[in-house]
Design a protein around this motif. Structure first.
Motif, PDB file in Angstrom:
ATOM      1  N   SER B 399     -35.586 120.265  34.651  1.00 24.07           N
ATOM      2  CA  SER B 399     -35.387 120.476  36.095  1.00 24.07           C
ATOM      3  C   SER B 399     -36.674 120.902  36.809  1.00 24.07           C
ATOM      4  O   SER B 399     -36.706 120.992  38.037  1.00 24.07           O
ATOM      5  CB  SER B 399     -34.268 121.480  36.354  1.00 24.07           C
ATOM      6  OG  SER B 399     -34.406 122.590  35.519  1.00 24.07           O
ATOM      7  N   ARG B 403     -37.243 120.183  40.923  1.00 19.93           N
ATOM      8  CA  ARG B 403     -37.404 121.378  41.776  1.00 19.93           C
ATOM      9  C   ARG B 403     -38.703 121.303  42.554  1.00 19.93           C
ATOM     10  O   ARG B 403     -38.744 121.575  43.753  1.00 19.93           O
ATOM     11  CB  ARG B 403     -37.414 122.646  40.917  1.00 19.93           C
ATOM     12  CG  ARG B 403     -36.057 123.020  40.438  1.00 19.93           C
ATOM     13  CD  ARG B 403     -35.791 124.522  40.501  1.00 19.93           C
ATOM     14  NE  ARG B 403     -34.385 124.710  40.192  1.00 19.93           N
ATOM     15  CZ  ARG B 403     -33.941 124.849  38.930  1.00 19.93           C
ATOM     16  NH1 ARG B 403     -34.777 124.909  37.919  1.00 19.93           N
ATOM     17  NH2 ARG B 403     -32.644 124.960  38.705  1.00 19.93           N
ATOM     18  N   PRO B 408     -32.526 118.644  46.556  1.00 25.37           N
ATOM     19  CA  PRO B 408     -31.511 119.670  46.798  1.00 25.37           C
ATOM     20  C   PRO B 408     -30.954 120.222  45.485  1.00 25.37           C
ATOM     21  O   PRO B 408     -30.674 119.467  44.557  1.00 25.37           O
ATOM     22  CB  PRO B 408     -30.418 118.938  47.598  1.00 25.37           C
ATOM     23  CG  PRO B 408     -30.758 117.492  47.524  1.00 25.37           C
ATOM     24  CD  PRO B 408     -32.203 117.375  47.233  1.00 25.37           C
ATOM     25  N   GLU B 409     -30.840 121.539  45.422  1.00 22.37           N
ATOM     26  CA  GLU B 409     -30.451 122.238  44.196  1.00 22.37           C
ATOM     27  C   GLU B 409     -29.122 121.704  43.632  1.00 22.37           C
ATOM     28  O   GLU B 409     -28.921 121.669  42.428  1.00 22.37           O
ATOM     29  CB  GLU B 409     -30.356 123.736  44.488  1.00 22.37           C
ATOM     30  CG  GLU B 409     -30.374 124.635  43.257  1.00 22.37           C
ATOM     31  CD  GLU B 409     -31.671 124.543  42.447  1.00 22.37           C
ATOM     32  OE1 GLU B 409     -31.595 124.713  41.225  1.00 22.37           O
ATOM     33  OE2 GLU B 409     -32.751 124.280  43.029  1.00 22.37           O
ATOM     34  N   LYS B 410     -28.237 121.282  44.543  1.00 21.71           N
ATOM     35  CA  LYS B 410     -26.911 120.824  44.098  1.00 21.71           C
ATOM     36  C   LYS B 410     -27.003 119.584  43.206  1.00 21.71           C
ATOM     37  O   LYS B 410     -26.300 119.464  42.216  1.00 21.71           O
ATOM     38  CB  LYS B 410     -26.033 120.506  45.310  1.00 21.71           C
ATOM     39  CG  LYS B 410     -25.063 121.617  45.640  1.00 21.71           C
ATOM     40  CD  LYS B 410     -24.290 121.309  46.886  1.00 21.71           C
ATOM     41  CE  LYS B 410     -23.051 120.490  46.627  1.00 21.71           C
ATOM     42  NZ  LYS B 410     -22.356 120.131  47.886  1.00 21.71           N
ATOM     43  N   GLY B 411     -27.907 118.682  43.588  1.00 19.44           N
ATOM     44  CA  GLY B 411     -27.994 117.429  42.837  1.00 19.44           C
ATOM     45  C   GLY B 411     -28.790 117.547  41.546  1.00 19.44           C
ATOM     46  O   GLY B 411     -28.722 116.668  40.695  1.00 19.44           O
ATOM     47  N   ALA B 413     -28.666 119.508  38.834  1.00 17.66           N
ATOM     48  CA  ALA B 413     -27.935 119.593  37.565  1.00 17.66           C
ATOM     49  C   ALA B 413     -27.477 118.205  37.118  1.00 17.66           C
ATOM     50  O   ALA B 413     -27.575 117.857  35.934  1.00 17.66           O
ATOM     51  CB  ALA B 413     -26.738 120.513  37.716  1.00 17.66           C
ATOM     52  N   GLU B 414     -27.030 117.420  38.087  1.00 16.04           N
ATOM     53  CA  GLU B 414     -26.555 116.091  37.750  1.00 16.04           C
ATOM     54  C   GLU B 414     -27.704 115.192  37.278  1.00 16.04           C
ATOM     55  O   GLU B 414     -27.582 114.471  36.288  1.00 16.04           O
ATOM     56  CB  GLU B 414     -25.891 115.492  38.994  1.00 16.04           C
ATOM     57  CG  GLU B 414     -24.877 114.415  38.670  1.00 16.04           C
ATOM     58  CD  GLU B 414     -24.496 113.664  39.928  1.00 16.04           C
ATOM     59  OE1 GLU B 414     -24.239 114.322  40.954  1.00 16.04           O
ATOM     60  OE2 GLU B 414     -24.497 112.418  39.889  1.00 16.04           O
ATOM     61  N   ARG B 415     -28.829 115.289  38.007  1.00 14.57           N
ATOM     62  CA  ARG B 415     -30.010 114.520  37.611  1.00 14.57           C
ATOM     63  C   ARG B 415     -30.435 114.869  36.185  1.00 14.57           C
ATOM     64  O   ARG B 415     -30.736 113.994  35.376  1.00 14.57           O
ATOM     65  CB  ARG B 415     -31.193 114.856  38.531  1.00 14.57           C
ATOM     66  CG  ARG B 415     -31.133 114.214  39.881  1.00 14.57           C
ATOM     67  CD  ARG B 415     -32.180 114.848  40.782  1.00 14.57           C
ATOM     68  NE  ARG B 415     -32.223 114.184  42.075  1.00 14.57           N
ATOM     69  CZ  ARG B 415     -32.931 113.105  42.324  1.00 14.57           C
ATOM     70  NH1 ARG B 415     -33.674 112.569  41.375  1.00 14.57           N
ATOM     71  NH2 ARG B 415     -32.912 112.539  43.508  1.00 14.57           N
TER      72      ARG B 415
END
Lengths: 259, 563
Positions: B399, B403, B408-411, B413-415
């Motif tokens: 990550s 970052r 955006p922080e929300k996406g 984790a998925e990435r």
């Protein structure tokens, strides 16, 4: 990119015994720092510079000329703020601290230049032999020289790590002091671990080549005091005596300077 | 005959681990023998080598059982440094074995430790440098040598100890093809002229044909020990042990032939004996497939015009490069070390700025943008993952990029999940990156680039130091990314990787592009390969010998083959 300074030339300086070169370096340091007045500092800087010309080290000095100027100016500023004098110049400035600052700048630059000349004219192995002949144990001398040798290697690693992290979007600019320090972690961790691995493997390679297998080892390079070494050592001793004598007599001071 | 080496019930377990890395090894090596040790990563090859001069147990901690006896000396009873005159050690990473300021002093270091007279030291320096073809290099600084020359220097510095047993641990894995050839030529000469006993860890199968015996290791056990002629025909066994079989041998094994060849010439003979033929129509369909693939590429992503680059200090690394790379391409850049490959790709994400000419990414001049903006479009995977891994957990490592680019922080984790799934590391999300194997760390480096979803992925030597299975896994991942729409630019020395996966090949020499075209065309242009000191692929040569066919893999050849 090569960060190693030694220049393989055949100047008279290169041919000196490493002990003589070490003495030249130490004498340069003493002579460069002993006087207070910038005129004296300049006079002393000249033979050091001549030494650089004579030993063909100008190329390396030129490489860091920007750094020398920056350090010189910074030192001049820092040291003139610290001191006080009696003769006003303009606004809050006085003559004596300014002279003192300029003199310190020249002294520091002279020492750096003397160091660069030493590294440009002396192989690491010669430094090791010099130290051994001066009575230090070989393990210590070798460690000292390997440390000198390690610096360029670490710089090469640092450069590669910086490129890798920049490619991942690491931006070292901006942010407060704390967040900036945090930004250096992605650089420092890989550099540190790579260097650790390097030294670990180096030690295995050394051991495999019989490092410290014998009580005493021999050297391929010979280090012998020749006539010119004696003459230069004698000359340096005379110069040192002269400089110290002048200093004791009270010449070379900046009158009215309060530290 | 006296034995050079005796290994008896040897087992070893590293301190702080719970598994034996070597499991009751028993073998002897005769004087003058050339023994090759092969096996997948983690099989215990380097550990085995480290026991031969007492590095284990004297410098490396762990539990050693059994005996290693070199020329009558037990390694438990003598220090490593005392073995210096009996065992010469050449390690994989030549950089960590060179520490002197010139070539002659590097070679002199060992003999100096033996307290020999300066005259004798000088004689040994001369002779060792001659053995490796580095006469006249005495005053050169090791840092200025090429990779191949550096490794030759390491060998010379070990030869100067005049030990009778020489151990080489993957001496060529970091070298370009020409550098590899030089090292093997030296090994052959040493074996013939000086009757030195040699033990060599090697991945590259063509090179061990000259060995007297091969030991295959897997999971800390010896699973086979036999002459090359026997082992190299055991294609499935080789694959299981992370070794790439000789293509011509594997082809005939897959086609169930009774005449199993080991060389190209034997292959042609077997082909005649079997009375096989090649179906031209099927071959033409391969060529059509190439053209169809090329017609589907999208718009130009990378455009280079008149690119020149001069390093600080005046070395001209690139001398006028013109090229375009389109969306969806899979480009391999090949050439010797120092030909300018890595310098070229470092221009694609702004790490280097052209001295002259221009580089445009999606139409934007790299001079008008910065590395941060480019890094979102061009992902760069460096050769050594250890130059970038720093985090305590795999998930944080991956990550880091997203970052930095301000996704955006929300996406994020998925990435990260998607990237780790792609490189098959989803199970290691919470693991410490440093506990992974080298191949896993390299895939982690790919994931950390992938997480930012760049259009182009640039890889510098993605398979260096990996065994065959690991290399295939890595390259199948890259191929999959390409199929999903990522454009791939890859620098590599591994020609079978180029042959199997790349669509297009660019050949560099002395800072110039000397060839640029479809993989099939470039790899069958033998003059072009020779000019760049690259070796032709065996299947291409085989096809050329049978007619005007250029097979890029044995599967292609098999498809066209009519029994």
């Amino acid at each position: 990119m090569n960060f190693y300074l030694y220049l393989d030339k055949k100047t008279p300086i290169h041919r000196l015994d490493p002990r003589t070169k070490l003495f030249l370096l130490i004498s340069s340091f003493i002579v460069a720092t002993i006087q207070q007045h910038p005129i004296f500092a300049l006079i002393v800087a000249m033979p050091i510079f001549a030494h650089g010309v004579l030993s063909g080290s100008l190329r390396n000095i030129r490489r860091i000329i920007g750094l020398l100027v920056a350090i010189g100016i910074l030192a001049a500023l820092l040291w003139s703020i610290q001191a006080k004098g009696v003769t006003p110049l303009f606004w809050k400035f006085q003559v004596e601290p300014l002279l003192y600052g300029i003199s310190t700048g020249i002294k520091i630059d002279s020492m750096i230049v003397a160091g660069i000349i030493f590294l440009s004219t002396t192989k690491n192995e010669e430094v090791a032999i010099g130290l051994v002949k001066l009575g230090l144990p070989y393990s210590f001398s070798f460690a000292f020289c390997t440390a000198l040798r390690l610096a360029p290697t670490i710089m090469g690693t640092a450069r590669m790590v910086a490129q890798a992290q920049k490619s991942r979007g690491l931006d070292l600019q901006g942010g407060g002091l704390l967040s900036r320090m945090k930004k250096y972690i992605p650089l420092l961790v890989p550099i540190f671990l790579t260097t650790l691995r390097y030294t670990n493997q180096l030690s295995m390679a050394l051991e495999s080549k019989g490092f410290r297998a014998m009580e005493k080892r021999t050297f391929l390079l010979e280090a012998r005091f020749k006539a010119r070494d004696y003459w230069i050592t004698l000359g340096l001793l005379l110069v040192l005596a002269l400089v110290i004598f002048i200093r004791i007599k009270g010449y070379g001071e900046i009158e009215g300077l309060l530290l | 005959m006296a034995k050079a080496l005796q290994v008896r019930n040897l087992s070893f377990q590293y301190k702080g681990t719970d598994k034996k890395v070597l499991n009751s090894f028993n073998f002897d090596v005769e004087k003058g023998e050339l023994l090759a040790i092969m096996g997948p990563s983690g099989a215990g090859k380097t550990t085995l080598i480290s026991t031969l001069n007492g590095l284990i147990p004297h410098l490396i901690d762990g539990k050693l059982e059994g005996e290693v006896i070199v020329d009558g000396w037990n390694t438990k009873e003598h220090e490593t440094r005392d073995f210096a005159t009996k065992v010469g050690m050449v390690f994989q990473d030549f950089e960590t074995q060179l520490f002197s300021t010139n070539v002659a002093l590097e070679v002199a270091f060992g003999p100096e430790n033996l307290a020999l007279s300066p005259g004798e030291i000088l004689r040994r320096v001369r002779e060792s440098l001659r053995s490796v073809g580095l006469e006249g290099f005495d005053e050169r600084e090791p840092a200025t040598l090429s990779g191949g020359e550096k490794q030759r220097l390491v060998i010379a510095s070990v030869l100067a100890m005049e030990s009778n047993l020489l151990c080489l641990d993957e001496p060529t894995s970091e070298l370009d093809p020409m550098g590899k050839d030089d090292i093997f030529a030296i090994a052959r000469r040493l074996k013939e002229s000086k009757s030195i006993t040699m033990i060599m860890v090697e991945h590259n199968i063509e090179e061990v044909l000259g060995a007297d015996r091969i030991i295959l290791l897997k999971g800390g056990k010896i699973i086979a020990m036999a002459p090359p002629k026997t082992i190299l025909r055991e294609v499935d066994l080789l694959r299981e042990t992370g070794i790439r079989p000789i293509p011509i041998t594997e082809l005939f094994v897959r086609c169930r032939s009774k005449y199993l060849p080991l060389t190209l010439r034997e292959g042609l003979e077997s082909f005649r004996k079997e009375g096989w033929g090649i179906d031209e129509a099927r071959y033409l369909s391969l060529i059509e497939r190439d053209s169809l693939r090329a017609s589907r590429y999208g718009r130009v992503l990378i455009e280079v015009r008149g690119l020149e680059y001069v390093y600080e200090g005046g070395l001209a690394a690139l001398k006028g490069i013109d090229l375009q790379i389109r969306e969806g391409e899979f480009v391999a850049i090949v050439g010797q070390n120092g030909s300018g490959k890595t310098t070229l790709i470092k221009h694609f994400n702004g790490l280097l700025v052209p001295t002259k000419g221009e580089v445009r990414i999606e139409g934007v001049d790299v001079r008008q943008t910065d590395i941060l903006q480019l890094a979102g479009k061009i992902g760069f995977v460096f050769q050594n993952p250890d130059h970038q891994i720093f985090a305590e957990k795999v998930i944080d490592e991956v990550s880091f990029g997203p970052r930095n680019f301000g996704f955006p922080e929300k996406g994020i984790a998925e990435r990260v999940d998607r990237a780790l799934a792609a490189v098959d590391l989803l199970d290691s999300t919470e693991a410490d990156p440093f506990s992974l194997t080298k191949a896993e760390r390299q895939r982690l480096a790919v994931a950390s680039v992938l997480a930012s979803a760049p259009k182009v992925i640039v890889l510098d030597e993605p398979t260096t130091g990996m065994d065959y299975q690991e290399s295939i896994k890595m390259m199948e991942l890259v191929q999959e990314l390409n199929k999903r729409g990522h454009t791939i630019v890859m620098v590599t020395h591994t020609m079978w990787v180029v042959s199997h996966y790349a669509h297009r090949v660019i050949v560099m020499k002395d800072g110039k592009m000397i060839r640029d075209g479809k993989t099939r065309q470039i790899l069958s242009d033998l003059d072009g390969l020779r000019e760049a000191s690259l070796k032709p692929q065996q299947m291409v040569e085989f096809g050329r010998a049978l007619g005007d066919f250029a097979f890029l893999s044995l599967e292609e050849c098999r498809k066209c083959l009519v029994p």
